[in-house]
Design an enzyme around this catalytic site. Structure first.
Site, PDB file in Angstrom:
ATOM      1  N   SER A   1     -65.033 -62.562  52.866  1.00 31.90           N
ATOM      2  CA  SER A   1     -66.405 -62.063  52.816  1.00 31.90           C
ATOM      3  C   SER A   1     -66.854 -61.576  54.203  1.00 31.90           C
ATOM      4  CB  SER A   1     -67.308 -63.172  52.256  1.00 31.90           C
ATOM      5  OG  SER A   1     -68.553 -62.683  51.867  1.00 31.90           O
TER       6      SER A   1
ATOM      7  N   ASP B   1     -66.588 -59.488  41.085  1.00 28.23           N
ATOM      8  CA  ASP B   1     -67.325 -60.018  42.240  1.00 28.23           C
ATOM      9  C   ASP B   1     -68.777 -59.544  42.181  1.00 28.23           C
ATOM     10  OD1 ASP B   1     -68.353 -60.654  44.775  1.00 28.23           O
ATOM     11  OD2 ASP B   1     -66.426 -60.323  45.757  1.00 28.23           O
TER      12      ASP B   1
ATOM     13  N   HIS C   1     -66.587 -63.804  43.245  1.00 26.91           N
ATOM     14  CA  HIS C   1     -66.513 -63.778  44.713  1.00 26.91           C
ATOM     15  C   HIS C   1     -65.775 -65.020  45.184  1.00 26.91           C
ATOM     16  CE1 HIS C   1     -67.685 -62.242  48.603  1.00 26.91           C
ATOM     17  NE2 HIS C   1     -68.265 -63.389  48.941  1.00 26.91           N
TER      18      HIS C   1
END
Length: 212
Positions: free
Chosen positions: A107, A159, A190
């Site tokens: 991320s 996601d 995610h």
């Protein structure tokens, strides 16, 4: 000011380095267990760092999120500079050249890996691993040469935080720039795909030039 860090020593003289950057709201402990998973023989120096910002809803952050794909310029620039100094010092302390260091993250940490590994004027790393992430778009930030650079990208098709289109865009953009891209898309949200993680130790070893 340097970054808080956690170091996992190599089993002997390190043949390179594996440096991981956590996602939003986590810290240097979050991805630390992945060091042994990605480098099970401990041929590489392992390191994780803590993002310098403390923001809602808690934990450590690398930049303020105003719009996905477009980090807040002020906080991104400050962190990018600080993380670059930390990374350069880390490798210098352990006498490891940048070209033997694999940078990776999840991320926001993947964003920082892209930035530190591809930013114009930055030393070229051994490879970049970006999981559920994106190449940052920030005014004044430019990418350098990616020709032949190993890049491993993993992204969840479902996601909801950083849409899969960001992973696909990074894949296409870097492939067109001549990078050696390994891309895996998984039917998940995610998160990090354990299946892709099982593929990555060989990729990490080959990218860092560790002896077989």
């Amino acid at each position: 000011m340097s970054l808080a860090e956690r170091i996992r020593p190599a089993s002997g003289d390190p043949e390179g380095a594996l440096v991981l950057f956590h996602g939003r709201g986590a810290d240097e402990n979050d991805l630390y267990p992945l060091l042994d998973l990605l480098d099970p023989d401990r041929r590489l120096l392992g390191a994780t760092a803590r993002g310098p910002l403390s923001l809602p809803p808690g934990g450590a952050h690398w930049y303020i999120v105003r719009r996905v794909g477009f980090p807040d310029r002020k906080t991104f620039e400050a962190t990018y500079a600080q993380a670059g100094v930390w990374l350069d010092d880390l490798l210098a302390r352990h006498d490891i050249p940048h070209e033997r260091a694999v940078l990776g993250g999840f991320s926001q940490g993947g964003v920082m890996s892209y930035a530190l590994g591809l930013g114009a004027g930055r030393p070229r790393p051994a490879g970049i691993m970006a999981l559920s992430s994106f190449i940052p778009t920030v005014d004044g930030f430019e990418l350098g040469d990616a020709t032949g650079l190993p890049v491993a990208i993993g992204h969840g098709t479902y996601d909801p935080v950083i849409g899969v289109e960001f992973g696909r865009e990074a894949r296409d953009r870097l492939s067109e720039a001549g990078a050696d891209v390994t891309y895996r898309e998984s039917p998940m949200p995610h998160a990090i795909d354990p299946g892709f993680l099982r593929e990555l130790p060989d990729w990490v070893s080959a990218s860092a030039g560790a002896r077989a």
